[in-house]
Design a protein around this motif. Sequence first.
Motif, PDB file in Angstrom:
ATOM      1  N   LEU A  33     -10.344  20.552 -16.037  1.00  0.00           N
ATOM      2  CA  LEU A  33     -11.706  20.107 -16.422  1.00  0.00           C
ATOM      3  C   LEU A  33     -12.084  20.343 -17.853  1.00  0.00           C
ATOM      4  CD1 LEU A  33     -13.857  21.188 -13.286  1.00  0.00           C
ATOM      5  CD2 LEU A  33     -13.418  18.868 -13.833  1.00  0.00           C
ATOM      6  N   ILE A  80     -20.132  16.095 -18.504  1.00  0.00           N
ATOM      7  CA  ILE A  80     -18.856  15.983 -19.241  1.00  0.00           C
ATOM      8  C   ILE A  80     -19.406  16.031 -20.770  1.00  0.00           C
ATOM      9  CG2 ILE A  80     -17.401  14.097 -20.000  1.00  0.00           C
ATOM     10  CD1 ILE A  80     -17.836  12.662 -17.189  1.00  0.00           C
ATOM     11  N   HIS A  81     -18.744  16.678 -21.614  1.00  0.00           N
ATOM     12  CA  HIS A  81     -18.890  17.137 -22.543  1.00  0.00           C
ATOM     13  C   HIS A  81     -18.673  15.894 -23.888  1.00  0.00           C
ATOM     14  CE1 HIS A  81     -14.502  17.496 -22.697  1.00  0.00           C
ATOM     15  NE2 HIS A  81     -14.520  17.597 -23.945  1.00  0.00           N
ATOM     16  N   GLY A 140     -17.577  11.720 -23.473  1.00  0.00           N
ATOM     17  CA  GLY A 140     -16.594  11.267 -22.764  1.00  0.00           C
ATOM     18  C   GLY A 140     -15.469  10.526 -23.240  1.00  0.00           C
ATOM     19  N   TRP A 160     -11.742  11.595 -21.672  1.00  0.00           N
ATOM     20  CA  TRP A 160     -12.369  12.789 -20.486  1.00  0.00           C
ATOM     21  C   TRP A 160     -13.160  11.989 -19.469  1.00  0.00           C
ATOM     22  CZ3 TRP A 160     -11.099  17.319 -19.543  1.00  0.00           C
ATOM     23  CH2 TRP A 160     -10.613  18.197 -20.647  1.00  0.00           C
ATOM     24  N   ASN A 161     -13.701  10.879 -19.817  1.00  0.00           N
ATOM     25  CA  ASN A 161     -14.504   9.768 -18.621  1.00  0.00           C
ATOM     26  C   ASN A 161     -13.243   9.377 -17.537  1.00  0.00           C
ATOM     27  OD1 ASN A 161     -17.075   9.877 -19.742  1.00  0.00           O
ATOM     28  ND2 ASN A 161     -16.647   8.166 -21.163  1.00  0.00           N
ATOM     29  N   TYR A 183     -12.589  12.644 -15.614  1.00  0.00           N
ATOM     30  CA  TYR A 183     -13.392  12.972 -14.219  1.00  0.00           C
ATOM     31  C   TYR A 183     -13.501  11.843 -13.460  1.00  0.00           C
ATOM     32  CZ  TYR A 183     -15.270  17.154 -16.631  1.00  0.00           C
ATOM     33  OH  TYR A 183     -15.663  18.516 -17.030  1.00  0.00           O
ATOM     34  N   ALA A 188     -22.035  11.214 -13.608  1.00  0.00           N
ATOM     35  CA  ALA A 188     -21.849  11.753 -14.822  1.00  0.00           C
ATOM     36  C   ALA A 188     -23.139  11.885 -15.699  1.00  0.00           C
ATOM     37  CB  ALA A 188     -20.584  11.065 -15.554  1.00  0.00           C
ATOM     38  N   HIS A 242     -23.509  12.872 -19.852  1.00  0.00           N
ATOM     39  CA  HIS A 242     -22.869  13.414 -20.874  1.00  0.00           C
ATOM     40  C   HIS A 242     -23.763  14.335 -21.849  1.00  0.00           C
ATOM     41  CE1 HIS A 242     -20.701   9.756 -19.592  1.00  0.00           C
ATOM     42  NE2 HIS A 242     -19.624  10.224 -20.238  1.00  0.00           N
ATOM     43  N   SER A 280     -21.471  18.623 -27.059  1.00  0.00           N
ATOM     44  CA  SER A 280     -20.719  19.718 -26.930  1.00  0.00           C
ATOM     45  C   SER A 280     -21.206  21.057 -27.511  1.00  0.00           C
ATOM     46  CB  SER A 280     -19.300  19.411 -27.686  1.00  0.00           C
ATOM     47  OG  SER A 280     -18.467  18.526 -26.957  1.00  0.00           O
TER      48      SER A 280
END
Length: 341
Positions: A162, A185-186, A189, A229-230, A233, A246, A248, A251
């Motif tokens: 992750l 999600i950082h 995504g 990253w999308n 996940y 999700a 977002h 970060s």
Amino acid sequence: MKALFIGGTGTISTAISSQLIQNGCELYLLNRGNRNNLLPDGAKELKADINDEQAVAALIKGLSFDVVADFIAFVPSQLERDYRLFKDKTRQFIFISSASAYQKPLSDYCITEGTPLANPYWAYSRNKIACEEFLLRLYRDKGFPITIVRPSHTYDERSIPLGVHGSKGSWPVAKRMLEGKPVIIHGDGTSLWTMTHSSDFARAFIGLMGNIHALGETVQITSDETVTWNQIYESIATALGVKLNAVHVASDFLAACGMLIGVDYGGALLGDKANSVVFNNAKLKRFVPGFTATVRFDEGIRQTVDFILSHPEYQTDDPEFDAWCDKVVVAQQQALKAVFG
């Protein structure tokens, strides 16, 4: 081949150890014996703390190896110790560095072994850089037969990979997915990332062992598959059989908030996972002809999820992280309300 691994029961080294035993390697594993259930049948255990130099020297007296690999060295002083122990006992010494050592931010999205090393965000990465520099000096000045390997994000069946998780591992995020809770999600995504299954990493690593072309060289080992990253996940949620909820979050905001639970997202995100990375593995394939990573992420993550769901011992709850996620999500919602009234 006769090899000694310092460590041998981690995500990367366990897969390598198993494949080496299947290949008929005479494998010694030097560790404290705390995870004996992960030792492959046929491996020879040398039980000691590597930091007890005198005890280790006594254990390996009279032994020599084709390859020695240290999977748990993080600072140069540990490699100074390794040099004293193994300088006359191995034909090749392999150090496990990290792809997080590459410059942040990148000057070119496509990473090769020639990409500059610089990471102002993460002490872990800077220490790995210092380790590499120390070993290269030993190679140049003393002929110590080193090979440096740089992994990126490698996973196996024991942990879901992750971007954002707590100090107790990834299960709490999977649990949030199963319960339909918002999952952080950082960024947005869409940044690019590379996931490498440990079985693929092991095949490449074994190809470098005893390889005369790898002496004095640095080689990165990753999959050629690039995912966002999308997508990562979404693949995890699909494997769990649920719909992803999700959220977002920037970060740098996560990096600031991570201090509340003692997690260094400044290093792990800003110094690593928040950056888009695409790896060029031409050098690895030149040294290990025919190598190709074959485990696609959506396939590998299904194996991981199935294993964890059937092994409760890998389902460690983290109420502090769970509450932190809720707090961050609410804070972002409140910020939007404050802007729009």
